[in-house]
Design a protein around this motif. Structure first.
Motif, PDB file in Angstrom:
ATOM      1  N   TYR A 181     -11.480  19.779  -2.510  1.00 16.39           N
ATOM      2  CA  TYR A 181     -10.348  18.932  -2.172  1.00 16.39           C
ATOM      3  C   TYR A 181      -9.141  19.856  -2.113  1.00 16.39           C
ATOM      4  N   GLN A 208      -5.209  21.145  -0.219  1.00 17.90           N
ATOM      5  CA  GLN A 208      -3.948  20.684   0.358  1.00 17.90           C
ATOM      6  C   GLN A 208      -3.573  21.526   1.576  1.00 17.90           C
ATOM      7  N   GLN A 229     -11.460  18.970  12.802  1.00 17.31           N
ATOM      8  CA  GLN A 229     -10.706  17.941  12.090  1.00 17.31           C
ATOM      9  C   GLN A 229     -11.116  16.553  12.566  1.00 17.31           C
ATOM     10  N   MET A 244      -4.269  16.421  10.762  1.00 18.97           N
ATOM     11  CA  MET A 244      -4.000  16.784   9.374  1.00 18.97           C
ATOM     12  C   MET A 244      -2.505  17.025   9.207  1.00 18.97           C
ATOM     13  N   GLN A 300      -0.644  16.958   2.646  1.00 18.03           N
ATOM     14  CA  GLN A 300      -1.729  16.014   2.374  1.00 18.03           C
ATOM     15  C   GLN A 300      -2.972  16.769   1.883  1.00 18.03           C
ATOM     16  N   TRP A 301      -3.840  16.049   1.185  1.00 16.37           N
ATOM     17  CA  TRP A 301      -5.064  16.605   0.620  1.00 16.37           C
ATOM     18  C   TRP A 301      -6.267  16.081   1.398  1.00 16.37           C
ATOM     19  N   TYR A 302      -7.269  16.946   1.601  1.00 13.66           N
ATOM     20  CA  TYR A 302      -8.465  16.587   2.356  1.00 13.66           C
ATOM     21  C   TYR A 302      -9.689  17.235   1.708  1.00 13.66           C
ATOM     22  N   THR A 348     -13.364  19.165   8.205  1.00 13.90           N
ATOM     23  CA  THR A 348     -13.344  17.854   7.551  1.00 13.90           C
ATOM     24  C   THR A 348     -14.508  17.009   8.054  1.00 13.90           C
ATOM     25  N   GLU A 352     -14.738   9.512   1.831  1.00 15.54           N
ATOM     26  CA  GLU A 352     -14.380   8.554   2.881  1.00 15.54           C
ATOM     27  C   GLU A 352     -14.623   7.134   2.400  1.00 15.54           C
TER      28      GLU A 352
END
Length: 179
Positions: free
Chosen positions: A75, A77, A103, A107, A111-113, A130, A155
């Motif tokens: 996770y 940023q 992606q 993005m 933000q965090w992904y 992602t 998700e």
């Protein structure tokens, strides 16, 4: 063997003006630049380093340990977005690129992904994606009933939260079972 994308122990072989050359048991060497050279070291000692390609496409070592290694999930940023993609903070001076083609959606900085790191064989660089569903195992799972497992949510769906189980399996936490 010196492998891009993982943390490994290498021998301190020799000192140059640019830093220390580290080697494996097969005679391969990689540079640990001066800014990462420890204050105290001895030749033939082993040092723990992470191997990656620098901005000039050279294979180099660092004693900074990233938040994620190749073929792992994390996770992270977003630090910046430019014309080639998003750049994630993964604990190294050089951010991890997530190209636009990798992606799921636009993005945003800050933000965090959830990211999966892989080695792009066309460029021979470490990159992130992602689009992690394609990297997860969906076949039978090597787990036992009531076994405690580590999960990472990635998700939300109508049925619940999609999760990564034990860093490799795709699972779901049903909406009525989560809070």
């Amino acid at each position: 063997m010196i492998t891009i994308g993982i943390t490994q122990f290498l021998n301190i072989d020799r000192l140059t003006d640019f830093g220390l050359f580290l080697g494996d048991n097969e005679g391969n060497e990689v540079l640990l630049p001066n800014k990462y050279v420890p204050l105290v070291y001895e030749f033939n000692d082993q040092i723990e380093v992470f191997i990656y390609k620098d901005s000039e496409d050279r294979i180099v070592a660092t004693n900074l340990i990233p938040k994620v290694e190749v073929y792992q999930y994390a996770y992270l940023q977003v630090n910046a977005v430019n014309s080639v993609g998003a750049f994630m903070d993964w604990g190294l001076e050089k951010d991890l690129l997530v190209p636009f083609r990798e992606q799921n959606g636009q993005m945003m900085v800050g933000q965090w992904y959830v990211i999966f790191v892989y080695r792009d064989f066309a460029s021979d660089r470490l990159v992130g994606t992602t689009k992690i569903k394609k990297s997860l195992h969906v076949e039978s799972v090597e787990l036992q009933l009531n076994q405690k497992v580590e999960v990472m949510a990635f998700e939300e769906t109508d049925r619940g939260m999609q999760v990564i189980v034990e860093g490799k399996y795709r699972g779901i936490l049903y909406a009525n079972e989560t809070y």
